[in-house]
Design an enzyme around this catalytic site. Structure first.
Site, PDB file in Angstrom:
ATOM      1  N   ASP A  67       0.809  -1.219   0.000  1.00 20.20           N
ATOM      2  CA  ASP A  67       0.000   0.000   0.000  1.00 20.20           C
ATOM      3  C   ASP A  67       0.840   1.266   0.000  1.00 20.20           C
ATOM      4  OD1 ASP A  67       0.897  -0.595   2.563  1.00 20.20           O
ATOM      5  OD2 ASP A  67      -1.081  -0.958   3.382  1.00 20.20           O
ATOM      6  N   ASN A 136      -7.457  -3.397  14.432  1.00 19.09           N
ATOM      7  CA  ASN A 136      -8.863  -3.675  14.089  1.00 19.09           C
ATOM      8  C   ASN A 136      -8.997  -4.858  13.123  1.00 19.09           C
ATOM      9  OD1 ASN A 136      -7.930  -2.634  11.714  1.00 19.09           O
ATOM     10  ND2 ASN A 136      -9.308  -0.873  11.636  1.00 19.09           N
ATOM     11  N   HIS A 138      -7.310  -5.218  10.284  1.00 21.23           N
ATOM     12  CA  HIS A 138      -7.132  -4.927   8.853  1.00 21.23           C
ATOM     13  C   HIS A 138      -5.881  -5.596   8.288  1.00 21.23           C
ATOM     14  CE1 HIS A 138      -4.802  -0.879   9.615  1.00 21.23           C
ATOM     15  NE2 HIS A 138      -3.952  -1.864   9.481  1.00 21.23           N
ATOM     16  N   GLU A 143      -9.795  -2.318   5.512  1.00 20.78           N
ATOM     17  CA  GLU A 143     -10.364  -2.135   6.847  1.00 20.78           C
ATOM     18  C   GLU A 143     -11.565  -3.057   7.038  1.00 20.78           C
ATOM     19  OE1 GLU A 143      -8.761  -0.394   8.835  1.00 20.78           O
ATOM     20  OE2 GLU A 143      -7.850   1.327   7.852  1.00 20.78           O
TER      21      GLU A 143
HETATM   22  C1  F6R Z   1       1.431  -1.882   6.107  1.00 20.04           C
HETATM   23  C2  F6R Z   1       0.069  -2.342   6.233  1.00 20.04           C
HETATM   24  C3  F6R Z   1      -0.698  -2.346   7.510  1.00 20.04           C
HETATM   25  C4  F6R Z   1       0.123  -2.749   8.715  1.00 20.04           C
HETATM   26  C5  F6R Z   1      -0.734  -2.756   9.973  1.00 20.04           C
HETATM   27  C6  F6R Z   1       0.101  -2.976  11.193  1.00 20.04           C
HETATM   28  O1  F6R Z   1       1.878  -1.952   4.771  1.00 20.04           O
HETATM   29  O2  F6R Z   1      -0.452  -2.703   5.244  1.00 20.04           O
HETATM   30  O3  F6R Z   1      -1.775  -3.227   7.388  1.00 20.04           O
HETATM   31  O4  F6R Z   1       0.682  -4.005   8.506  1.00 20.04           O
HETATM   32  O5  F6R Z   1      -1.394  -1.536  10.104  1.00 20.04           O
HETATM   33  O6  F6R Z   1       0.934  -1.879  11.415  1.00 20.04           O
HETATM   34  P1  F6R Z   1       2.096  -1.915  12.471  1.00 20.04           P
HETATM   35  O7  F6R Z   1       3.031  -2.976  12.042  1.00 20.04           O
HETATM   36  O8  F6R Z   1       2.734  -0.550  12.405  1.00 20.04           O
HETATM   37  O9  F6R Z   1       1.451  -2.200  13.789  1.00 20.04           O
END
Ligand code: F6R
Length: 247
Positions: A67, A136, A138, A143
């Site tokens: 992303d 959450n 995701h 989401e």
């Molecule tokens: C990152 C991504 C997000 C993260 C998730 C966890 O490319 O796609 O889904 O993997 O938000 O984030 P962290 O690792 O910062 O807790």
């Protein structure tokens, strides 16, 4: 699905890096799906160490990131492009021509999303997709409520995700509200998934993803349907799991 619980973040990171390195040694032209965020940082560090000290070779690897924020240029310090360069790519011998990250400033975002999917197809699909998990549930920026068959597209970030990401920005109001993200369908097409979860903040999401029902309200729960998925967590993130898993 194989679930492994390691004692702490470092052990989780080493275990994950080892899995990646093993796949890479077997297939030097591995197509690797990559995530940003704090969770995979330790694994990237360990892979960098393996490259520098053990000659782990990334020269034939193709990468696809999950992303990117819309509205941030690749050299913006909070863009995922910048994050990947600083935390991984500039320390290994990946060929920059084989690196793919969605472009947050593309003039036609929809066409860019289609192009991104085509590039993945063109190289024969992703061999190994590394994933973090949101508090959450995701996956990437898919989401809760995202279609489980979705492809690369624009998504509006939830308030929770904006809050979670605010720590990387000076002000919460600077956090972008939209992102380009690969879809759940795109992720599920990868031949292998490696989901990492660390810290108490992820315990509910890890529980829902691993032991809960498969539901779009916890997008990560879809990995239960994947033929080859590995989940590696630390003990904190595993603290709400009700079954016991090997260490
Ligand atoms: C990152 C991504 C997000 C993260 C998730 C966890 O490319 O796609 O889904 O993997 O938000 O984030 P962290 O690792 O910062 O807790």
């Amino acid at each position: 699905m194989l679930v492994t619980v390691k004692e702490d973040y470092d052990a989780m990171s080493r275990e994950a890096a080892q899995l990646v390195a093993e796949r890479l040694r077997k297939k030097p032209n591995l197509v690797l799906g990559l995530a940003t965020g704090s969770t995979p940082l330790g694994s990237y560090k360990e892979l960098i160490r393996m490259h520098q000290k053990e000659g782990l070779d990334f020269s034939k690897v193709t990468t696809f990131n999950l992303d990117e924020y819309i509205g941030l240029s690749p050299d913006h310090t909070q863009s995922y492009h910048h994050f990947m360069m600083e935390n991984f790519f500039r320390h290994i011998n990946v060929d920059h021509r084989y690196m793919h990250i969605p472009h947050g400033m593309a003039s036609d975002i929809e066409a860019h999303c289609e192009w991104y999917e085509e590039q993945i197809k063109k190289v024969g699909g992703i061999d190994l997709q590394i994933l973090g998990i949101g508090a959450n549930g995701h996956l990437a920026f898919n989401e809760p409520g995202s279609s489980l068959g979705s492809r690369t597209r624009i998504k509006t970030l939830t308030e929770q995700t904006v809050k979670d990401n605010a720590r990387f920005f000076k002000n919460q109001k600077d956090v972008p509200r939209y992102a380009i993200t690969v879809g759940i369908g795109t992720i599920m097409d990868a031949r292998e998934l490696l989901l990492l979860g660390s810290g108490l903040r992820k315990a509910d999401a890890v529980h829902a993803a691993v032991e809960g029902p498969i539901t779009h309200m916890c997008p990560a729960s879809i990995i239960q349907m994947h033929r080859r998925a590995t989940v590696i967590t630390d003990t904190e993130a595993a603290s709400k799991l009700t079954r016991s898993y090997p260490g």
